[in-house]
Enzyme design. Sequence first.
Site, short mmCIF file in Angstrom:
data_model
loop_
_atom_site.label_atom_id
_atom_site.label_comp_id
_atom_site.label_asym_id
_atom_site.label_seq_id
_atom_site.Cartn_x
_atom_site.Cartn_y
_atom_site.Cartn_z
N GLY A 222 -9.17 9.52 -7.03
CA GLY A 222 -8.28 9.27 -5.47
C GLY A 222 -7.59 8.49 -6.17
O GLY A 222 -6.46 7.91 -7.10
N ASN A 223 -6.29 7.41 -5.04
CA ASN A 223 -5.37 6.97 -5.37
C ASN A 223 -5.56 6.43 -3.98
O ASN A 223 -6.14 6.03 -2.70
CB ASN A 223 -3.92 8.11 -5.43
CG ASN A 223 -3.44 9.01 -4.45
OD1 ASN A 223 -3.75 7.98 -3.60
ND2 ASN A 223 -3.96 9.59 -4.03
N ARG A 224 -4.35 5.38 -4.04
CA ARG A 224 -4.36 4.23 -2.75
C ARG A 224 -3.31 3.81 -1.68
O ARG A 224 -2.88 3.67 -0.99
CB ARG A 224 -3.58 2.70 -3.73
CG ARG A 224 -4.87 2.35 -4.99
CD ARG A 224 -3.98 0.73 -5.08
NE ARG A 224 -4.03 0.62 -6.34
CZ ARG A 224 -5.30 -0.19 -6.66
NH1 ARG A 224 -5.99 -0.23 -5.60
NH2 ARG A 224 -5.58 -0.09 -7.94
N ALA B 43 0.41 11.71 -0.94
CA ALA B 43 0.12 11.41 -2.58
C ALA B 43 -0.94 12.31 -2.70
O ALA B 43 -2.06 11.74 -3.09
CB ALA B 43 -0.31 10.05 -2.53
#
Length: 397
Positions: free
Chosen positions: A207-209, A275
């Site tokens: 995943g990402n932030r 994102a």
Amino acid sequence: MLNGKKIILGITGGIAAYKCGHLVRLMVKQGAEVKVILSHSALQFITPQTLSVLSKNEVLTDFFDKNFNWNNHVHLAEWADVVLIAPLTANSLAKMASGACDSILLATYLSARTKTIVAPAMDLDMFQHPSVKKNLETLKSYKNEIIPVETGELASGLVGEGRMAEPENIVSYLNDFFTKNLPLKGKSALVNAGPTYESIDPVRFIGNRSSGKMGIAIAESLVFMGAQVTLVLGPSQVEIKNKTIKVLRVESSEEMYDAMLANYSEKDIVICSAAVADYKAANVSELKIKKKEDNFKLDLIKTKDILLELGKQKKNQCLVGFALETNNLEEYAKQKLKNKNLDLVVANSASDVGSGFSGDTNKITIIDKHNKITNFELKSKQKAASDIVNYIIDFVK
Ligand code: CTP
């Protein structure tokens, strides 16, 4: 949606007043703040207590309250975005047409600089009477708006024209009233936001932030300007307050790709702020991967580039992408604008203090396909979103 709209509801003494509890509830449910003023004869048909509970506000009937405090009708009129009088009886109509001022409702009406909208209600022959027709024409000449009466069974048992418009229809009239002059009225928009989660096994993912805050703020800003918005949202914890946004929840880049492509063709404005993960596991393990080796290598493959595909399939849409960079911001953003066939790219630098994924602020630069570059100050994501939407409004004019 009546989100944040301030509405004075004046109720005069007709049997349709009993429907005003439902009307208040519908308006409040859509986010409006409602203050009710009752004429004395309306008290025969509905109680102030009911309306006070439903509107969560004090209900006024007199110039003075029981402690002899003056109810300032001028302040009340100034507060409102619109004055709605429903039901409007023949008697109150005649008073409004003549300028009479023997109640706090009429005083508020005369003081109001905002639009007054009325929903007349009366029996068959009364409604047909020339004096009523003339008074309605007089209100129109004062730039008041009249919600047409409906046809059906009347309190007298007669059948015909004269019923107050149903509360649902009054609310829909108000919605049209508040949106008809908005710049994006009639336009549809598609936005994606948030991160994507790419599964590795049943318990792990890449995943990402990203919080999704920027894209959600853009969706809300588009609605505020009158657009119909579909938001394709990755796993984000942010609450979507505006209930008119159609939210499609997705998790992986593949699901986001499918949802964006399926909703793309009829849209006027498409903004990709998500994102999206660039890589995903080549093989997703059906079972939890056990800890064995000291070094663990994960085979990754590229995800589909959603924006690239939208750019290829573009017809009349205004297509907007984002570029988050740590270096060479303008150069990389321009490359994305060209390679993905965009109309605008919103560039932001992950190295700028206050910009980026999870915070509440952003510092953006918009580059359009005519090579115009506009830099904006660091500001809240809501304000940055409205800068982006205002830019788009000018761009598509
Ligand atoms: N994007 C997308 N699908 C992907 C990757 C990115 O639709 N698989 C979109 C993003 O939503 C954004 C734009 O493409 O609007 C640019 O994303 P960004 O991550 O900045 O760039 P990439 O194209 O992924 O290239 P790079 O990571 O090399 O900078």
